[in-house]
Design a protein around this motif. Sequence first.
Motif, PDB file in Angstrom:
ATOM      1  N   GLY A  73     -32.448  30.665  62.533  1.00  0.00           N
ATOM      2  CA  GLY A  73     -32.036  31.181  63.830  1.00  0.00           C
ATOM      3  C   GLY A  73     -32.021  32.692  63.867  1.00  0.00           C
ATOM      4  N   ALA A  74     -31.644  33.305  62.750  1.00  0.00           N
ATOM      5  CA  ALA A  74     -31.597  34.768  62.701  1.00  0.00           C
ATOM      6  C   ALA A  74     -32.985  35.365  62.536  1.00  0.00           C
ATOM      7  CB  ALA A  74     -30.702  35.231  61.548  1.00  0.00           C
ATOM      8  N   GLY A  75     -33.894  34.568  61.959  1.00  0.00           N
ATOM      9  CA  GLY A  75     -35.262  35.032  61.784  1.00  0.00           C
ATOM     10  C   GLY A  75     -35.481  35.825  60.511  1.00  0.00           C
ATOM     11  N   VAL A  76     -34.416  36.233  59.850  1.00  0.00           N
ATOM     12  CA  VAL A  76     -34.549  37.013  58.625  1.00  0.00           C
ATOM     13  C   VAL A  76     -33.473  36.596  57.637  1.00  0.00           C
ATOM     14  CG1 VAL A  76     -35.545  39.039  59.738  1.00  0.00           C
ATOM     15  CG2 VAL A  76     -33.073  38.832  59.573  1.00  0.00           C
ATOM     16  N   LEU A  77     -33.697  36.913  56.381  1.00  0.00           N
ATOM     17  CA  LEU A  77     -32.697  36.694  55.357  1.00  0.00           C
ATOM     18  C   LEU A  77     -31.704  37.845  55.395  1.00  0.00           C
ATOM     19  CD1 LEU A  77     -32.060  34.885  52.797  1.00  0.00           C
ATOM     20  CD2 LEU A  77     -33.303  36.618  51.495  1.00  0.00           C
ATOM     21  N   ASP A  78     -30.434  37.535  55.242  1.00  0.00           N
ATOM     22  CA  ASP A  78     -29.417  38.571  55.240  1.00  0.00           C
ATOM     23  C   ASP A  78     -29.729  39.594  54.146  1.00  0.00           C
ATOM     24  OD1 ASP A  78     -26.527  39.307  53.833  1.00  0.00           O
ATOM     25  OD2 ASP A  78     -26.535  39.432  56.017  1.00  0.00           O
ATOM     26  N   ALA A  79     -29.659  40.874  54.515  1.00  0.00           N
ATOM     27  CA  ALA A  79     -30.030  41.942  53.574  1.00  0.00           C
ATOM     28  C   ALA A  79     -29.131  41.947  52.349  1.00  0.00           C
ATOM     29  CB  ALA A  79     -29.967  43.296  54.285  1.00  0.00           C
ATOM     30  N   ASN A  80     -27.853  41.617  52.509  1.00  0.00           N
ATOM     31  CA  ASN A  80     -26.947  41.587  51.365  1.00  0.00           C
ATOM     32  C   ASN A  80     -27.339  40.491  50.380  1.00  0.00           C
ATOM     33  OD1 ASN A  80     -25.265  43.712  52.210  1.00  0.00           O
ATOM     34  ND2 ASN A  80     -24.135  42.340  53.573  1.00  0.00           N
ATOM     35  N   GLU A  81     -27.755  39.332  50.906  1.00  0.00           N
ATOM     36  CA  GLU A  81     -28.188  38.260  50.022  1.00  0.00           C
ATOM     37  C   GLU A  81     -29.488  38.643  49.316  1.00  0.00           C
ATOM     38  OE1 GLU A  81     -29.378  33.520  49.938  1.00  0.00           O
ATOM     39  OE2 GLU A  81     -28.720  34.439  51.817  1.00  0.00           O
ATOM     40  N   LEU A  82     -30.411  39.236  50.056  1.00  0.00           N
ATOM     41  CA  LEU A  82     -31.668  39.675  49.445  1.00  0.00           C
ATOM     42  C   LEU A  82     -31.390  40.646  48.310  1.00  0.00           C
ATOM     43  CD1 LEU A  82     -34.759  39.886  49.356  1.00  0.00           C
ATOM     44  CD2 LEU A  82     -34.615  41.593  51.174  1.00  0.00           C
ATOM     45  N   ARG A  83     -30.519  41.611  48.557  1.00  0.00           N
ATOM     46  CA  ARG A  83     -30.201  42.602  47.540  1.00  0.00           C
ATOM     47  C   ARG A  83     -29.527  41.954  46.325  1.00  0.00           C
ATOM     48  NH1 ARG A  83     -28.134  46.063  50.693  1.00  0.00           N
ATOM     49  NH2 ARG A  83     -26.028  45.212  50.681  1.00  0.00           N
ATOM     50  N   SER A  84     -28.579  41.071  46.565  1.00  0.00           N
ATOM     51  CA  SER A  84     -27.848  40.462  45.458  1.00  0.00           C
ATOM     52  C   SER A  84     -28.752  39.577  44.603  1.00  0.00           C
ATOM     53  CB  SER A  84     -26.658  39.650  45.981  1.00  0.00           C
ATOM     54  OG  SER A  84     -27.095  38.549  46.748  1.00  0.00           O
ATOM     55  N   ARG A  85     -29.707  38.901  45.254  1.00  0.00           N
ATOM     56  CA  ARG A  85     -30.621  38.039  44.498  1.00  0.00           C
ATOM     57  C   ARG A  85     -31.653  38.849  43.724  1.00  0.00           C
ATOM     58  NH1 ARG A  85     -31.174  32.696  46.211  1.00  0.00           N
ATOM     59  NH2 ARG A  85     -29.216  31.957  47.130  1.00  0.00           N
ATOM     60  N   ALA A  86     -31.952  40.059  44.187  1.00  0.00           N
ATOM     61  CA  ALA A  86     -33.058  40.831  43.614  1.00  0.00           C
ATOM     62  C   ALA A  86     -32.618  41.932  42.656  1.00  0.00           C
ATOM     63  CB  ALA A  86     -33.883  41.452  44.742  1.00  0.00           C
ATOM     64  N   ILE A  87     -31.325  42.202  42.579  1.00  0.00           N
ATOM     65  CA  ILE A  87     -30.860  43.404  41.873  1.00  0.00           C
ATOM     66  C   ILE A  87     -31.282  43.406  40.403  1.00  0.00           C
ATOM     67  CG2 ILE A  87     -28.577  42.386  41.417  1.00  0.00           C
ATOM     68  CD1 ILE A  87     -27.445  45.229  41.833  1.00  0.00           C
ATOM     69  N   ASN A  88     -31.164  42.261  39.722  1.00  0.00           N
ATOM     70  CA  ASN A  88     -31.537  42.230  38.303  1.00  0.00           C
ATOM     71  C   ASN A  88     -33.040  42.407  38.115  1.00  0.00           C
ATOM     72  OD1 ASN A  88     -28.880  41.838  37.495  1.00  0.00           O
ATOM     73  ND2 ASN A  88     -29.048  39.606  37.514  1.00  0.00           N
ATOM     74  N   ARG A  89     -33.819  41.826  39.017  1.00  0.00           N
ATOM     75  CA  ARG A  89     -35.280  41.971  38.930  1.00  0.00           C
ATOM     76  C   ARG A  89     -35.690  43.421  39.191  1.00  0.00           C
ATOM     77  NH1 ARG A  89     -36.580  37.100  36.535  1.00  0.00           N
ATOM     78  NH2 ARG A  89     -35.774  35.352  37.752  1.00  0.00           N
ATOM     79  N   ALA A  90     -35.005  44.068  40.114  1.00  0.00           N
ATOM     80  CA  ALA A  90     -35.319  45.463  40.419  1.00  0.00           C
ATOM     81  C   ALA A  90     -35.005  46.366  39.234  1.00  0.00           C
ATOM     82  CB  ALA A  90     -34.551  45.911  41.656  1.00  0.00           C
ATOM     83  N   ASP A  91     -33.866  46.136  38.594  1.00  0.00           N
ATOM     84  CA  ASP A  91     -33.515  46.915  37.405  1.00  0.00           C
ATOM     85  C   ASP A  91     -34.561  46.745  36.307  1.00  0.00           C
ATOM     86  OD1 ASP A  91     -31.215  47.804  38.622  1.00  0.00           O
ATOM     87  OD2 ASP A  91     -29.881  46.393  37.609  1.00  0.00           O
ATOM     88  N   ALA A  92     -34.993  45.513  36.107  1.00  0.00           N
ATOM     89  CA  ALA A  92     -35.988  45.242  35.064  1.00  0.00           C
ATOM     90  C   ALA A  92     -37.321  45.909  35.387  1.00  0.00           C
ATOM     91  CB  ALA A  92     -36.172  43.734  34.899  1.00  0.00           C
ATOM     92  N   LEU A  93     -37.700  45.895  36.668  1.00  0.00           N
ATOM     93  CA  LEU A  93     -38.963  46.528  37.061  1.00  0.00           C
ATOM     94  C   LEU A  93     -38.911  48.035  36.839  1.00  0.00           C
ATOM     95  CD1 LEU A  93     -41.774  46.460  38.328  1.00  0.00           C
ATOM     96  CD2 LEU A  93     -40.687  46.481  40.586  1.00  0.00           C
ATOM     97  N   ALA A  94     -37.779  48.656  37.154  1.00  0.00           N
ATOM     98  CA  ALA A  94     -37.635  50.089  36.918  1.00  0.00           C
ATOM     99  C   ALA A  94     -37.739  50.413  35.428  1.00  0.00           C
ATOM    100  CB  ALA A  94     -36.302  50.576  37.478  1.00  0.00           C
ATOM    101  N   ALA A  95     -37.125  49.577  34.605  1.00  0.00           N
ATOM    102  CA  ALA A  95     -37.172  49.810  33.165  1.00  0.00           C
ATOM    103  C   ALA A  95     -38.589  49.662  32.617  1.00  0.00           C
ATOM    104  CB  ALA A  95     -36.226  48.832  32.462  1.00  0.00           C
ATOM    105  N   ARG A  96     -39.325  48.657  33.094  1.00  0.00           N
ATOM    106  CA  ARG A  96     -40.684  48.413  32.588  1.00  0.00           C
ATOM    107  C   ARG A  96     -41.665  49.471  33.086  1.00  0.00           C
ATOM    108  NH1 ARG A  96     -39.501  43.009  33.845  1.00  0.00           N
ATOM    109  NH2 ARG A  96     -40.731  43.175  35.770  1.00  0.00           N
ATOM    110  N   SER A  97     -41.565  49.808  34.371  1.00  0.00           N
ATOM    111  CA  SER A  97     -42.554  50.715  34.962  1.00  0.00           C
ATOM    112  C   SER A  97     -42.222  52.179  34.735  1.00  0.00           C
ATOM    113  CB  SER A  97     -42.663  50.457  36.464  1.00  0.00           C
ATOM    114  OG  SER A  97     -41.461  50.819  37.126  1.00  0.00           O
ATOM    115  N   GLY A  98     -40.939  52.485  34.539  1.00  0.00           N
ATOM    116  CA  GLY A  98     -40.510  53.870  34.410  1.00  0.00           C
ATOM    117  C   GLY A  98     -40.464  54.599  35.739  1.00  0.00           C
TER     118      GLY A  98
END
Length: 254
Positions: A73-98
């Motif tokens: 109904g909202a048409g999008v995923l809540d930004a807080n949920e997106l951030r919370s689900r992705a935070i560990n993956r984002a940290d890992a990507l920063a570490a790998r890519s520099g």
Amino acid sequence: MPGPIQSIERAAAVLRLLARGSGRMPVGEIAAALGLAKPTAHGILRTLQGVGFVDQDPISGKYQLGAALQELGAGVLDANELRSRAINRADALAARSGESVRIAALMNGSVSVVHHVFRPDNSEQALEVGEVLPPHATALGKVLLAYDSQLAAAVREAELPALTHRTITDRAVLGRALTEVRRTGWAGEIGEYRSREAGIAAPIRGRGGLVVGAIGITGPIDHLCDGQLRFRSPLVVQVRDAASAVSRDLGGAQ
């Protein structure tokens, strides 16, 4: 002309029945109410549960409407949920890519940064959470532009401002770039938003494969590209892998 698809009609009837109910319903009661064989009703419910439209109580086994219907109904995923689900993956990507990592989503019709991980080199950097990005001039924006028809329609009706001498301002050129994004599953920018900066991004998919955001890296052009201004393949792979991992976490495996 093809007729209605019975399985979809039955799934819709199950959702309407659960919406009218006062609480959870067992599969036998659902089957009886709709005149379905119990195995047929069970198969429909398991499919709806798989996409998040129905939840099953682990103790009673009864079914009720799922949270994904609210996302629909909202048409999008809540930004807080997106951030919370992705935070560990984002940290890992920063570490790998520099490099710096950002996650973007559509908010109020604009491409907004909802999470930002600093480049892990202790250099001075500014937090970019909340920044609104130009869709036509950033890798994150191009990803969302390639997969969202409403954003694409808005961009077609607006001007394409030149932010640097490399910014794409020709609609035909932009259209070809977006076609390439959909073909390859990632987008790039080289000096299009900021003259000395490059970016690589890939789509994040939620349930059913719907693109709900984008994750990408940004950094100096010579970090992300070789001497011929070609994106470094290992970095593209890292970004796409991170996007796929977040997508799996959201139930929209790529």
